[in-house]
Design a protein around this motif. Structure first.
Motif, short mmCIF file in Angstrom:
data_model
loop_
_atom_site.label_atom_id
_atom_site.label_comp_id
_atom_site.label_asym_id
_atom_site.label_seq_id
_atom_site.Cartn_x
_atom_site.Cartn_y
_atom_site.Cartn_z
N ASP A 1 0.85 -1.36 -0.04
CA ASP A 1 -0.07 0.01 0.08
C ASP A 1 1.06 1.43 0.21
OD1 ASP A 1 -2.34 1.38 0.05
OD2 ASP A 1 -2.85 1.10 2.19
N VAL A 2 0.16 2.35 -0.16
CA VAL A 2 1.02 3.55 -0.03
C VAL A 2 0.09 4.64 0.60
CG1 VAL A 2 0.36 4.67 -2.35
CG2 VAL A 2 2.39 5.44 -1.07
N ASN A 3 0.77 5.03 1.80
CA ASN A 3 -0.06 6.06 2.72
C ASN A 3 0.52 7.39 2.62
OD1 ASN A 3 -2.32 4.11 4.24
ND2 ASN A 3 -0.43 3.20 3.69
N GLN A 4 -0.51 8.43 2.64
CA GLN A 4 0.04 9.77 3.13
C GLN A 4 -0.40 10.03 4.63
OE1 GLN A 4 -1.69 13.00 0.60
NE2 GLN A 4 -0.29 12.54 -1.05
N LEU A 5 0.47 10.07 5.25
CA LEU A 5 0.56 10.00 6.69
C LEU A 5 0.61 11.49 7.49
CD1 LEU A 5 2.52 6.90 7.40
CD2 LEU A 5 0.15 7.03 6.90
N LEU A 6 -0.22 11.71 8.21
CA LEU A 6 0.05 13.35 8.83
C LEU A 6 0.19 12.99 10.34
CD1 LEU A 6 -0.38 16.48 9.01
CD2 LEU A 6 -2.87 15.81 9.57
N PHE A 7 1.40 13.50 10.64
CA PHE A 7 1.67 13.37 12.29
C PHE A 7 1.69 14.60 12.82
CE2 PHE A 7 3.68 9.84 10.17
CZ PHE A 7 3.64 8.88 10.93
N THR A 8 1.02 14.84 13.98
CA THR A 8 1.18 16.25 14.67
C THR A 8 1.51 15.76 16.33
OG1 THR A 8 -1.29 15.78 15.04
CG2 THR A 8 -0.78 17.08 13.28
N ARG A 9 1.73 17.21 16.97
CA ARG A 9 1.91 16.87 18.41
C ARG A 9 0.33 17.16 19.17
NH1 ARG A 9 6.82 20.02 17.91
NH2 ARG A 9 8.40 18.70 17.93
#
Length: 456
Positions: A447-455
């Protein structure tokens, strides 16, 4: 750079229009080990085992295999022909999936039925997709438990230490800018596009995600690449005054689009070829003052950034350094900052089973590369950083379509690639690489994912 990819002035400069060049004996100086198959008592035994396992596996799959035995194997479906069975099973038995791919490079097997015409169609990817969908069960369970005793381990020279990473990157990305331009779209984006398709909300083991629907075949690739980048810039809220760090420059398209929004961009790469062309493209777009492209390891980055973006670079980090990668991002991310990562991923159980395996892709395409799972990225960031995975878009079938279009473009550009000094074996390797990859996404194995990380 590996010798098999060096430009050779005596390489052929013509190819049949629209056809894969006929296999010739690979040059032993450029392709060590491919000019003759393995031999000896050990090879004879392993070849016999491989023949039996292969026949048992494909006989229950919806494929057609010609050239092994008196009648075709399989339940019907995408076809291949084994032209030289003794060599095919010698390579496959001795070196497992590496040998399987090498046997394709030498022409011991190929796509299509006997007499069906020149190879080079997408049937190779269709055949491999059937195998990929059944990957966990192709080998009987008792033999899978013996996997650790027979698979090859990645060479220590491929570990992505600060000293060795640049060489691993150069092996692929410094091949030739002209080579990549021959099959990429005008944005020179070498990652999955995002075609226009409906999206649905779903839930898996890591939580809620968006899943992109099936793309329209033959949709415009250039606009889909732009859409992929613009979405990443949107979710990381890149706009006027945003300080952006890009890990992995590519050929500069993301940096150009971020600068066009009014951001300042610090982009780092380890590819001298990419750095040179990216700088040219950024200057031509009028954003030279807003973008700095530095030849720098991500571990050495300093500064403070409102947004960190990285498109399909984490695959080159290596599982030993995932924690270092995210700790670096955590260290430079400003309060309230956002991280957007596009990552090729694989199922968590398969990642655990294969993380110490040396593969055909490692040997010929991406030394030191390894794919994470979404689960392990969530676990690493929770354990070692203040970052949290707060958004996901899954779009694996969009990569399958991207790769299909790349392969078609590469096939049409065969004469141009040969004119650059690459040989027929390289063309077969490149076709196998693109279709092998397409099979992984088409089957759902990858699969390919666009991942968003925040604090928080």
């Amino acid at each position: 750079m590996s010798t098999q990819f060096e430009h050779r002035p005596d390489a052929p400069t013509d190819a049949s229009s629209g056809a894969r060049p006929a296999p010739s004996v690979p040059d032993p100086a450029a392709w060590p080990g491919l000019d003759r198959p393995p031999s000896g008592p050990r090879t004879a035994v392993s070849a016999l085992v491989a023949r039996r396992l292969f026949a048992a596996a494909v006989s229950r799959l919806h494929v057609t295999v010609h050239g092994v035995g008196d009648r075709p194997l399989g339940l019907g479906g995408p076809a291949i022909t084994v032209h030289r069975p003794e060599e095919f099973f010698a390579r496959f038995g001795r070196d497992a999936l590496i040998g399987f791919g090498e046997a394709y490079l030498t022409g011991a097997w190929g796509e299509g039925a006997p007499g069906a015409g020149a190879e080079g169609s997408s049937e190779l990817g269709d055949f491999l997709a059937v195998l990929a969908a059944e990957m966990p069960t192709l080998v009987p369970a008792p033999l899978q438990r013996a996997r650790a005793a027979v698979v090859r381990r990645p060479p220590k020279a491929h570990e992505n230490t600060e000293r060795q990473t640049r060489g691993n990157i150069a092996h692929h990305y410094d091949l030739s800018n002209d080579l990549f331009a021959a099959f990429l779209d005008p944005t020179l984006s070498y990652s999955s596009a995002l075609f226009d398709a409906p999206q649905e909300r779903a839930v898996d083991g890591v939580g809620e995600l968006l899943r992109a629907g099936d793309p329209t075949p033959d949709a415009d690739l250039e606009s889909a690449q732009a859409a992929k980048i613009e979405r990443l810039l949107d979710v990381t809220e890149v706009g006027p005054g945003t300080r952006v760090l890009e890990i992995g420059t590519g050929w500069g398209e993301l940096a150009i689009r971020a600068a066009a929004r009014g951001a300042s961009v610090h982009s780092v790469t380890l590819s001298t070829e990419q750095q040179a062309l990216a700088r040219q493209r950024i200057e031509a777009a009028g954003h030279g003052a807003a973008v700095d492209v530095e030849l720098c390891d991500y571990r050495l980055v300093d500064g403070t950034y409102d947004a960190v973006l990285s498109v399909e670079m984490i695959e080159a980090v290596g599982h030993e350094y995932w924690s270092t990668y995210f700790r670096t991002i955590d260290r430079v991310l400003a309060p309230g900052g956002r991280v957007g990562i596009q990552a090729i991923t694989m199922p968590h159980d398969r990642m655990l089973a294969t993380r110490r395996t040396y593969t055909w892709i490692n040997k010929y395409i991406f030394p030191g590369g390894f794919l994470p799972s979404v689960q392990v990225l969530d676990e690493v960031t929770r354990a070692d950083t203040d970052l949290r995975l707060t958004g996901r878009l899954s779009m694996g079938r969009h990569y399958a379509e991207t790769l299909r279009q790349w392969d078609r473009r590469a096939d049409a550009a065969a004469e141009e690639v040969l004119g650059l000094g690459f040989d027929e074996t390289f063309l077969r390797m490149w076709h196998f690489y693109l279709e092998y990859s397409r099979a992984g996404f088409a089957s759902g194995y990858l699969d390919v994912n666009q991942l968003l990380f925040t604090r928080p």
